[in-house]
Design a protein around this motif. Sequence first.
Motif, PDB file in Angstrom:
ATOM      1  N   UNK A  24       0.860  -1.188   0.000  1.00  0.00           N
ATOM      2  CA  UNK A  24       0.000   0.000   0.000  1.00  0.00           C
ATOM      3  C   UNK A  24       0.898   1.240   0.000  1.00  0.00           C
ATOM      4  N   UNK A  25       0.943   1.957  -1.083  1.00  0.00           N
ATOM      5  CA  UNK A  25       1.794   3.136  -1.214  1.00  0.00           C
ATOM      6  C   UNK A  25       1.003   4.410  -0.915  1.00  0.00           C
ATOM      7  N   UNK A  26       1.719   5.444  -0.512  1.00  0.00           N
ATOM      8  CA  UNK A  26       1.057   6.731  -0.290  1.00  0.00           C
ATOM      9  C   UNK A  26       0.402   7.225  -1.570  1.00  0.00           C
ATOM     10  N   UNK A  45      -1.874  10.904   3.000  1.00  0.00           N
ATOM     11  CA  UNK A  45      -0.648  10.591   3.731  1.00  0.00           C
ATOM     12  C   UNK A  45      -0.058  11.761   4.496  1.00  0.00           C
ATOM     13  N   UNK A  46      -0.284  12.987   4.082  1.00  0.00           N
ATOM     14  CA  UNK A  46       0.405  14.105   4.726  1.00  0.00           C
ATOM     15  C   UNK A  46      -0.525  14.965   5.576  1.00  0.00           C
ATOM     16  N   UNK A  58      -4.263   6.257   6.767  1.00  0.00           N
ATOM     17  CA  UNK A  58      -4.963   4.978   6.862  1.00  0.00           C
ATOM     18  C   UNK A  58      -5.486   4.583   5.485  1.00  0.00           C
ATOM     19  N   UNK A  59      -5.242   3.348   5.100  1.00  0.00           N
ATOM     20  CA  UNK A  59      -5.732   2.853   3.816  1.00  0.00           C
ATOM     21  C   UNK A  59      -7.256   2.752   3.893  1.00  0.00           C
ATOM     22  N   UNK A  60      -8.004   3.418   3.001  1.00  0.00           N
ATOM     23  CA  UNK A  60      -9.465   3.341   3.064  1.00  0.00           C
ATOM     24  C   UNK A  60      -9.966   1.907   2.980  1.00  0.00           C
ATOM     25  N   UNK A  61     -11.016   1.628   3.741  1.00  0.00           N
ATOM     26  CA  UNK A  61     -11.591   0.281   3.713  1.00  0.00           C
ATOM     27  C   UNK A  61     -12.027  -0.092   2.310  1.00  0.00           C
ATOM     28  N   UNK A  96      -0.330   3.468   4.914  1.00  0.00           N
ATOM     29  CA  UNK A  96       0.601   3.570   3.798  1.00  0.00           C
ATOM     30  C   UNK A  96       1.951   3.008   4.213  1.00  0.00           C
ATOM     31  N   UNK A  97       2.514   2.171   3.365  1.00  0.00           N
ATOM     32  CA  UNK A  97       3.768   1.494   3.675  1.00  0.00           C
ATOM     33  C   UNK A  97       3.586   0.055   4.098  1.00  0.00           C
TER      34      UNK A  97
END
Length: 461
Positions: A24-26, A45-46, A58-61, A96-97
């Motif tokens: 999962x990337x930014x 991310x920022x 947070x990665x969206x569901x 992210x990451x």
Amino acid sequence: MTSLTGTPYDDLVLGQEAEVSRLCRAEDLIVFAHASGNLNPMHLAELDGDGDGRPEAIVPAALVAAMISGVVGNRLPGPGSLYLEESLRFVGRAQAGDTLRLRVRVTEKCADRAVRLSVSADGPAGRVAEGTVTVRAPDARRRFDDIEVPGLVVQAHRHFDALLARAETLPALPTLVICPESPDAVLGALRARDHGLILPIFVGAPDKIAAAAAAAHVQADIAGIEIVAVPDPAAAAQRAVAMVHQGRGLALMKGHVHTDQMMHAILQDPGGLRTGRRLSHVFVMDVPGVDHLLFVTDAAINIAPDLVCKQSIVQNAIDLARSLGVDTPKVGILSAVETVTASIPSTLDAAILSKMAERGQITGGVVDGPLALDNAVDLGAARVKGLTGLVAGRADILVAPNLEAGNMIAKELTFLAHAEAAGVVMGAQVPIILTSRADSDDARLASCAVATLWAEHVRCR
């Protein structure tokens, strides 16, 4: 390109599984925000979405669900599948990451080619999502070769963000702003001041400065700024240069004044700001998709530089790149071809400049040329031409043969490749922030950050 093969309904068996790992990337969060319209700061991310002082990223569901659908659509049952129903529980969070492990398993075969799958997503901290998906499986095995979708480049300018973060930790640079008599000039100086980059002193016509501030709706914001009243632009440039000699300013910034009027004051002898080098302009460019800063020179000062002038142009660019954190800048001397050709004078200059660097007449970087633009910046293109060495395909600095070529390169990168470009004139006693009315607010801010970092580098060496 990707090749995919679907598994038809009749060939599916209970317990059959497929698994994929996905980082999962930014950038994925930004692409999802664009595609979905979901701009929730919790998922960017920022940004700090919950006010705790740090970004969540947070990665969206729904993005996790989409990643699961990628396993279904690509692997099991694969191409030809169509979703009928989905039921997911989100029991954890990914950021992210993180790398997610996405799994699907056939649990039931129903009528009309419907297949129920158990699905899950696991991250470094444990289970993120689990549930079931029902799809209509393909009716036959089909292979799809050479699947390709257009690439995406996220237009983030992280290199400039890093420069700004560094510059904001330094003392504000006393900067003489010459004729800030247009809204963009006033706003650029104020924004740099508010970021702690410069301490502006306005030199120009007070009534025009006030009118520009009123047009920009920032009358109150200029109340504490010193204004040195000089009604004529040429005289304002002269006064600003004199104030540098008086120790009042450590940088100059162009406002609503013609560049030739400003440069006349800087280059006058005696009383100007000359050093032992020729002045030259350097664009510091943050190009989306390029993993380092790109420097383009000279695109604004020297129209048709001779060899001696090009020596200064190269050295100025190397020194600036080093001040911005490039330990050993790689300099590509550009021409139309990569071979030394007597009928193309720029190739001769390029070869001589390369040799001058070998002999220590240019220091601090690795210089090579002539190089065509493609094999200066693209390693594949360089290899096709059989070019080796440290610069070919990896250039940090692009030295154009003349002003027209440099200007075209910089503006093509800005308006076609969505780069941001900071502009600074080097070789004078102080850095000169040379901006254009077409520059974005971020470009103006970056130019001030570059000048601040250069001034700090000079102070400390």
